[in-house]
Design a protein around this motif. Structure first.
Motif, PDB file in Angstrom:
ATOM      1  N   GLU A 246      -6.410   6.602  -9.421  1.00  0.00           N
ATOM      2  CA  GLU A 246      -5.102   6.365  -9.832  1.00  0.00           C
ATOM      3  C   GLU A 246      -3.885   7.390  -9.513  1.00  0.00           C
ATOM      4  OE1 GLU A 246      -4.122   4.181 -12.336  1.00  0.00           O
ATOM      5  OE2 GLU A 246      -6.335   3.485 -12.353  1.00  0.00           O
ATOM      6  N   THR A 247      -4.411   7.914  -8.222  1.00  0.00           N
ATOM      7  CA  THR A 247      -3.685   8.873  -7.398  1.00  0.00           C
ATOM      8  C   THR A 247      -3.207   8.209  -6.177  1.00  0.00           C
ATOM      9  OG1 THR A 247      -5.634   9.877  -6.421  1.00  0.00           O
ATOM     10  CG2 THR A 247      -4.501  11.014  -8.664  1.00  0.00           C
ATOM     11  N   LEU A 248      -2.326   8.802  -5.532  1.00  0.00           N
ATOM     12  CA  LEU A 248      -1.863   8.188  -4.300  1.00  0.00           C
ATOM     13  C   LEU A 248      -2.913   8.627  -3.171  1.00  0.00           C
ATOM     14  CD1 LEU A 248       1.919   8.503  -4.271  1.00  0.00           C
ATOM     15  CD2 LEU A 248       0.551   6.441  -4.606  1.00  0.00           C
ATOM     16  N   PRO A 249      -3.314   7.776  -2.250  1.00  0.00           N
ATOM     17  CA  PRO A 249      -3.923   7.913  -1.007  1.00  0.00           C
ATOM     18  C   PRO A 249      -3.315   9.145  -0.111  1.00  0.00           C
ATOM     19  CG  PRO A 249      -4.001   5.611  -1.230  1.00  0.00           C
ATOM     20  CD  PRO A 249      -2.876   6.125  -2.210  1.00  0.00           C
ATOM     21  N   ARG A 250      -3.920  10.197   0.400  1.00  0.00           N
ATOM     22  CA  ARG A 250      -3.128  11.017   0.995  1.00  0.00           C
ATOM     23  C   ARG A 250      -3.400  10.978   2.561  1.00  0.00           C
ATOM     24  NH1 ARG A 250      -1.732  15.528  -1.933  1.00  0.00           N
ATOM     25  NH2 ARG A 250      -1.472  17.025   0.021  1.00  0.00           N
ATOM     26  N   ARG A 251      -2.358  10.179   3.066  1.00  0.00           N
ATOM     27  CA  ARG A 251      -2.399   9.790   4.602  1.00  0.00           C
ATOM     28  C   ARG A 251      -2.521  10.705   5.244  1.00  0.00           C
ATOM     29  NH1 ARG A 251       0.750   8.595   9.078  1.00  0.00           N
ATOM     30  NH2 ARG A 251       0.227   6.261  10.188  1.00  0.00           N
ATOM     31  N   GLY A 252      -3.580  10.829   6.358  1.00  0.00           N
ATOM     32  CA  GLY A 252      -3.833  12.070   7.347  1.00  0.00           C
ATOM     33  C   GLY A 252      -5.024  12.691   6.874  1.00  0.00           C
ATOM     34  N   GLU A 253      -5.585  12.231   5.581  1.00  0.00           N
ATOM     35  CA  GLU A 253      -6.568  13.336   4.917  1.00  0.00           C
ATOM     36  C   GLU A 253      -7.638  12.290   4.585  1.00  0.00           C
ATOM     37  OE1 GLU A 253      -5.171  16.087   1.919  1.00  0.00           O
ATOM     38  OE2 GLU A 253      -3.330  16.015   2.732  1.00  0.00           O
ATOM     39  N   ILE A 254      -7.942  11.292   5.272  1.00  0.00           N
ATOM     40  CA  ILE A 254      -8.898  10.338   5.503  1.00  0.00           C
ATOM     41  C   ILE A 254      -9.809  10.022   6.601  1.00  0.00           C
ATOM     42  CG2 ILE A 254      -9.405   7.731   4.508  1.00  0.00           C
ATOM     43  CD1 ILE A 254      -6.618   7.957   3.313  1.00  0.00           C
ATOM     44  N   LYS A 255     -10.837  10.029   6.378  1.00  0.00           N
ATOM     45  CA  LYS A 255     -11.887   9.845   7.786  1.00  0.00           C
ATOM     46  C   LYS A 255     -11.951   8.242   7.588  1.00  0.00           C
ATOM     47  CE  LYS A 255     -16.485  11.042   8.250  1.00  0.00           C
ATOM     48  NZ  LYS A 255     -17.491  11.524   8.263  1.00  0.00           N
ATOM     49  N   VAL A 256     -12.208   7.627   8.648  1.00  0.00           N
ATOM     50  CA  VAL A 256     -12.489   6.278   8.679  1.00  0.00           C
ATOM     51  C   VAL A 256     -13.374   5.747   9.814  1.00  0.00           C
ATOM     52  CG1 VAL A 256     -11.499   3.824   9.219  1.00  0.00           C
ATOM     53  CG2 VAL A 256      -9.806   5.529   7.990  1.00  0.00           C
TER      54      VAL A 256
ATOM     55  N   ILE B 235       0.848  -1.184   0.046  1.00  0.00           N
ATOM     56  CA  ILE B 235      -0.088  -0.015   0.121  1.00  0.00           C
ATOM     57  C   ILE B 235       0.716   1.306   0.093  1.00  0.00           C
ATOM     58  CG2 ILE B 235      -1.637   1.327   1.470  1.00  0.00           C
ATOM     59  CD1 ILE B 235      -2.710  -1.322   2.589  1.00  0.00           C
ATOM     60  N   VAL B 236       0.671   2.214  -1.127  1.00  0.00           N
ATOM     61  CA  VAL B 236       1.702   3.340  -1.120  1.00  0.00           C
ATOM     62  C   VAL B 236       0.974   4.666  -0.933  1.00  0.00           C
ATOM     63  CG1 VAL B 236       3.240   4.335  -2.687  1.00  0.00           C
ATOM     64  CG2 VAL B 236       2.933   2.099  -2.846  1.00  0.00           C
ATOM     65  N   THR B 237       1.397   5.350   0.093  1.00  0.00           N
ATOM     66  CA  THR B 237       0.634   6.532   0.291  1.00  0.00           C
ATOM     67  C   THR B 237       1.465   7.578   0.369  1.00  0.00           C
ATOM     68  OG1 THR B 237       1.294   6.614   2.566  1.00  0.00           O
ATOM     69  CG2 THR B 237      -0.759   5.247   1.978  1.00  0.00           C
ATOM     70  N   TYR B 238       0.849   9.099   0.334  1.00  0.00           N
ATOM     71  CA  TYR B 238       1.558  10.190   0.260  1.00  0.00           C
ATOM     72  C   TYR B 238       1.121  10.937   1.584  1.00  0.00           C
ATOM     73  CZ  TYR B 238       2.652  14.980  -0.328  1.00  0.00           C
ATOM     74  OH  TYR B 238       2.916  16.426  -0.156  1.00  0.00           O
ATOM     75  N   ASP B 239       2.055  11.199   2.223  1.00  0.00           N
ATOM     76  CA  ASP B 239       2.002  12.068   3.495  1.00  0.00           C
ATOM     77  C   ASP B 239       2.650  13.124   3.655  1.00  0.00           C
ATOM     78  OD1 ASP B 239       1.876  12.686   6.310  1.00  0.00           O
ATOM     79  OD2 ASP B 239       1.783  10.815   6.964  1.00  0.00           O
ATOM     80  N   GLU B 240       1.986  14.588   3.462  1.00  0.00           N
ATOM     81  CA  GLU B 240       2.487  15.463   3.502  1.00  0.00           C
ATOM     82  C   GLU B 240       3.500  16.103   4.770  1.00  0.00           C
ATOM     83  OE1 GLU B 240       1.563  20.457   2.644  1.00  0.00           O
ATOM     84  OE2 GLU B 240      -0.148  18.825   2.811  1.00  0.00           O
ATOM     85  N   LEU B 241       2.699  15.392   5.927  1.00  0.00           N
ATOM     86  CA  LEU B 241       3.342  15.673   7.142  1.00  0.00           C
ATOM     87  C   LEU B 241       5.131  14.875   7.142  1.00  0.00           C
ATOM     88  CD1 LEU B 241       3.699  16.418   9.933  1.00  0.00           C
ATOM     89  CD2 LEU B 241       2.573  14.512  10.930  1.00  0.00           C
ATOM     90  N   ALA B 242       5.062  13.854   6.690  1.00  0.00           N
ATOM     91  CA  ALA B 242       6.476  13.143   6.503  1.00  0.00           C
ATOM     92  C   ALA B 242       7.462  14.168   5.609  1.00  0.00           C
ATOM     93  CB  ALA B 242       6.199  11.705   5.964  1.00  0.00           C
ATOM     94  N   GLN B 243       6.849  14.500   4.558  1.00  0.00           N
ATOM     95  CA  GLN B 243       7.662  15.312   3.597  1.00  0.00           C
ATOM     96  C   GLN B 243       8.065  16.724   4.605  1.00  0.00           C
ATOM     97  OE1 GLN B 243       5.758  16.607   0.248  1.00  0.00           O
ATOM     98  NE2 GLN B 243       7.681  16.733  -0.994  1.00  0.00           N
TER      99      GLN B 243
END
Length: 197
Positions: free
Chosen positions: A66-76, A13-21
């Motif tokens: 087709e885009t990367l899920p944005r970690r931290g921007e998803i309600k579960v 599972i590949v995500t993009y996390d703006e906080l990590a960046q």
């Protein structure tokens, strides 16, 4: 660490996390999660852990295409309470992947950005087992997990812990149990139902 080699064959599972960046974890904010990563944080591999991983894999794919899920921007949202049907385990797995937490996660930087709290809810009034919602556009997908379509985890467990279990039953249990998990992970399209709203 020794572990069953099929763990390596499970799709990442590949995500993009703006906080990590932002914090310099890496240059691009891309974080990959493997099934082995989740096994390490869970401390075990079972049908529940595998199902939670698959739920995130299939749910996030449907949510972001087709885009990367944005970690931290998803309600579960999870239908069951934490102690019902091991929903707490499911929530922990999905929290690790999505960054969503109840009230215990990162509260964000002083500007309020990167908050991870109040994004994970148990006992939700939803029709599916789990719901994922994008915070940027409100799109949601629902997930149902039905391992019973192809395996019977309790039958395997009972074969090792019942009073009349043989020594061979007990000895072969770990391998048989992980073979069951392997079957679940190899049949995600059969055990996972995705409902796009």
């Amino acid at each position: 660490m020794n572990y069953p080699k099929f763990f390596d064959n499970v799709e990442k599972i590949v995500t993009y996390d703006e906080l990590a960046q932002f914090l310099g974890v890496n240059d691009d904010g891309i974080i990959e999660y493997t099934y082995l990563d989740i096994v390490k944080t869970s401390g075990h591999s079972c049908a529940t852990v595998a199902g939670a991983y698959l739920s995130a894999l299939y749910g996030l794919k449907a949510l972001y295409k087709e885009t990367l899920p944005r970690r931290g921007e998803i309600k579960v949202e999870i239908k069951n309470q934490p102690r019902e049907h091991n929903a707490g385990v499911v929530g922990c797995v999905i929290s690790n992947i999505t960054g969503a937490t109840t009230d215990y996660g990162f509260g964000g930087i002083p500007t309020g950005k990167f908050n991870r709290r109040d994004l994970l809810f148990y006992g939700a009034d939803i029709e599916t087992d789990i719901s994922f919602t994008r915070l940027d556009n409100g799109k949601s997908v629902g997930i149902n997990y039905r391992p019973g379509k192809i395996v019977n985890p309790m039958a395997i467990l009972k074969s090792a812990i019942s009073p009349d279990a043989s020594e061979e039953d007990k000895k072969s249990f770990p391998k048989r149990f992980q073979e069951m998990v392997k079957t679940v992970l190899e049949n995600g399209d059969k055990v996972i139902e995705v409902i796009e709203y």
